[in-house]
Design an enzyme around this catalytic site. Sequence first.
Site, PDB file in Angstrom:
ATOM      1  N   ASP A  13       0.953  -1.266  -0.506  1.00  0.00           N
ATOM      2  CA  ASP A  13       0.202   0.056  -0.162  1.00  0.00           C
ATOM      3  C   ASP A  13       1.251   1.497  -0.148  1.00  0.00           C
ATOM      4  O   ASP A  13       1.830   1.415   0.573  1.00  0.00           O
ATOM      5  CB  ASP A  13      -0.680   0.208   1.074  1.00  0.00           C
ATOM      6  CG  ASP A  13      -2.039   1.124   1.218  1.00  0.00           C
ATOM      7  OD1 ASP A  13      -2.550   1.446  -0.546  1.00  0.00           O
ATOM      8  OD2 ASP A  13      -3.148   0.528   2.020  1.00  0.00           O
ATOM      9  N   HIS A  30       2.352   3.103  -8.958  1.00  0.00           N
ATOM     10  CA  HIS A  30       2.466   1.642  -9.234  1.00  0.00           C
ATOM     11  C   HIS A  30       3.661   1.180  -9.989  1.00  0.00           C
ATOM     12  O   HIS A  30       3.636  -0.140  -9.821  1.00  0.00           O
ATOM     13  CB  HIS A  30       1.091   1.923 -10.152  1.00  0.00           C
ATOM     14  CG  HIS A  30      -0.332   1.598  -9.276  1.00  0.00           C
ATOM     15  ND1 HIS A  30      -0.502   1.794  -8.040  1.00  0.00           N
ATOM     16  CD2 HIS A  30      -1.234   3.110 -10.131  1.00  0.00           C
ATOM     17  CE1 HIS A  30      -1.213   2.177  -7.957  1.00  0.00           C
ATOM     18  NE2 HIS A  30      -1.833   2.602  -8.614  1.00  0.00           N
ATOM     19  N   LEU A 124      10.950 -21.064  -4.353  1.00  0.00           N
ATOM     20  CA  LEU A 124      10.030 -19.687  -3.855  1.00  0.00           C
ATOM     21  C   LEU A 124       8.700 -19.892  -4.614  1.00  0.00           C
ATOM     22  O   LEU A 124       8.678 -19.615  -5.474  1.00  0.00           O
ATOM     23  CB  LEU A 124      10.367 -18.443  -4.184  1.00  0.00           C
ATOM     24  CG  LEU A 124       9.414 -17.512  -3.612  1.00  0.00           C
ATOM     25  CD1 LEU A 124       8.975 -17.277  -2.057  1.00  0.00           C
ATOM     26  CD2 LEU A 124      10.342 -16.636  -4.153  1.00  0.00           C
TER      27      LEU A 124
HETATM   28  C1  IPE Z   1      -5.621  -3.054   0.097  1.00  0.00           C
HETATM   29  O1  IPE Z   1      -5.034  -1.311  -0.094  1.00  0.00           O
HETATM   30  C2  IPE Z   1      -5.663  -3.332  -1.206  1.00  0.00           C
HETATM   31  C3  IPE Z   1      -4.338  -3.775  -1.670  1.00  0.00           C
HETATM   32  C4  IPE Z   1      -2.971  -3.326  -1.446  1.00  0.00           C
HETATM   33  C5  IPE Z   1      -4.195  -4.636  -2.992  1.00  0.00           C
HETATM   34  P1  IPE Z   1      -6.129  -0.105  -0.584  1.00  0.00           P
HETATM   35  O2  IPE Z   1      -5.299   0.979  -0.666  1.00  0.00           O
HETATM   36  O3  IPE Z   1      -7.409  -0.324  -1.931  1.00  0.00           O
HETATM   37  O4  IPE Z   1      -6.782  -0.351   1.120  1.00  0.00           O
HETATM   38  P2  IPE Z   1      -7.587   0.531   1.527  1.00  0.00           P
HETATM   39  O5  IPE Z   1      -9.130   1.188   0.985  1.00  0.00           O
HETATM   40  O6  IPE Z   1      -7.273   1.786   1.949  1.00  0.00           O
HETATM   41  O7  IPE Z   1      -8.856   0.016   2.357  1.00  0.00           O
HETATM   42  C1  IPE Z   2      -1.227  -0.089  -3.308  1.00  0.00           C
HETATM   43  O1  IPE Z   2      -1.512   1.551  -3.507  1.00  0.00           O
HETATM   44  C2  IPE Z   2      -2.172  -0.156  -4.651  1.00  0.00           C
HETATM   45  C3  IPE Z   2      -2.732  -0.757  -5.185  1.00  0.00           C
HETATM   46  C4  IPE Z   2      -4.143  -0.789  -4.245  1.00  0.00           C
HETATM   47  C5  IPE Z   2      -3.732  -1.113  -6.404  1.00  0.00           C
HETATM   48  P1  IPE Z   2      -2.409   2.297  -3.497  1.00  0.00           P
HETATM   49  O2  IPE Z   2      -2.843   2.778  -4.761  1.00  0.00           O
HETATM   50  O3  IPE Z   2      -3.716   2.379  -2.461  1.00  0.00           O
HETATM   51  O4  IPE Z   2      -1.798   3.943  -2.878  1.00  0.00           O
HETATM   52  P2  IPE Z   2      -2.603   5.022  -1.607  1.00  0.00           P
HETATM   53  O5  IPE Z   2      -2.512   4.034  -0.334  1.00  0.00           O
HETATM   54  O6  IPE Z   2      -3.771   5.714  -2.231  1.00  0.00           O
HETATM   55  O7  IPE Z   2      -1.078   5.771  -1.149  1.00  0.00           O
HETATM   56 MG    MG Z   3      -3.998   2.457  -1.222  1.00  0.00          MG
END
Ligand code: IPE
Ligand code: IPE
Ligand code: MG
Length: 244
Positions: A13, A30, A124
């Site tokens: 995240d 990403h 792995l």
């Molecule tokens: C959780 O992250 C999903 C992934 C990392 C793939 P999100 O960014 O979607 O989660 P919330 O919405 O902050 O809980």
């Molecule tokens: C995690 O990073 C990747 C996915 C959930 C696809 P985010 O895109 O949720 O990044 P933040 O949380 O908005 O910073």
């Molecule tokens: Mg996120």
Amino acid sequence: MSKIPRHVTIIMDGNGRWARKKGLDRLYGHKEGVESVRAVTEFAAEQGIGFLSLFAFSEENWNRPNYEIMGLMELMIDAIAAETPTLMKNNVRFRVVGNLSKLSDTLKAKIGQTEKLSEQNNGLNLIVFLSYSGKWDLLQATGKYAHEVLKAKENNTSAPELTPDYFDTLLSTSGIPDPDLLIRTSGEQRISNYLLWQTAYTEFYFTDVLWPDFRKNDFQKALDHFSERERRFGKTGDQINNLN
Ligand code: IPE
Ligand code: IPE
Ligand code: MG
């Protein structure tokens, strides 16, 4: 002696925030996150971790703007294509788990190819959770059981007894051991509908590091913390330490 977890899972995240801090489009976050995936995969293999799983895209992430979804899906197609030779060279078995019916044919084909190609690798195990949610998994498993019950009724036999071990085999993670350690980056401390059943006794480690900045030293810190935890599984500390 340090304890090495058999299965480490990571909620990757913070990509969007990483990009925003640099004044960049979220997609750059990403993209940089793929570098972190490469680093953790290499590190897990070096440490002799059996299973590394990564939460890459949740069912709820389908509600993001179309532009971001398209960018992410393209990135996954490119990343799988680019990384497959390295996975093969390093004897990594690659698998994707989730509600794949929602993915494009191109992405499904790429996934299928790499899964098939790496099927015999016995180093792995790298598992990517894509279009996954814990509630979806529990519901699809429940659906399978309902089907078993109906079939048994038709055949005048009895359905398999509904035990935790049997339920495990109905989940999309069947055959994959439950995670010993769950790492979540970016400072959030929630499960976000990830592995709900499978994390019943998982140790959690949260770090403020944003996913695109996560490297081997951050992974090592998580392993160090894990090493100091005493897992009790409902018993007393004395029982665990054979004092009782
Ligand atoms: C959780 O992250 C999903 C992934 C990392 C793939 P999100 O960014 O979607 O989660 P919330 O919405 O902050 O809980
Ligand atoms: C995690 O990073 C990747 C996915 C959930 C696809 P985010 O895109 O949720 O990044 P933040 O949380 O908005 O910073
Ligand atoms: Mg996120």
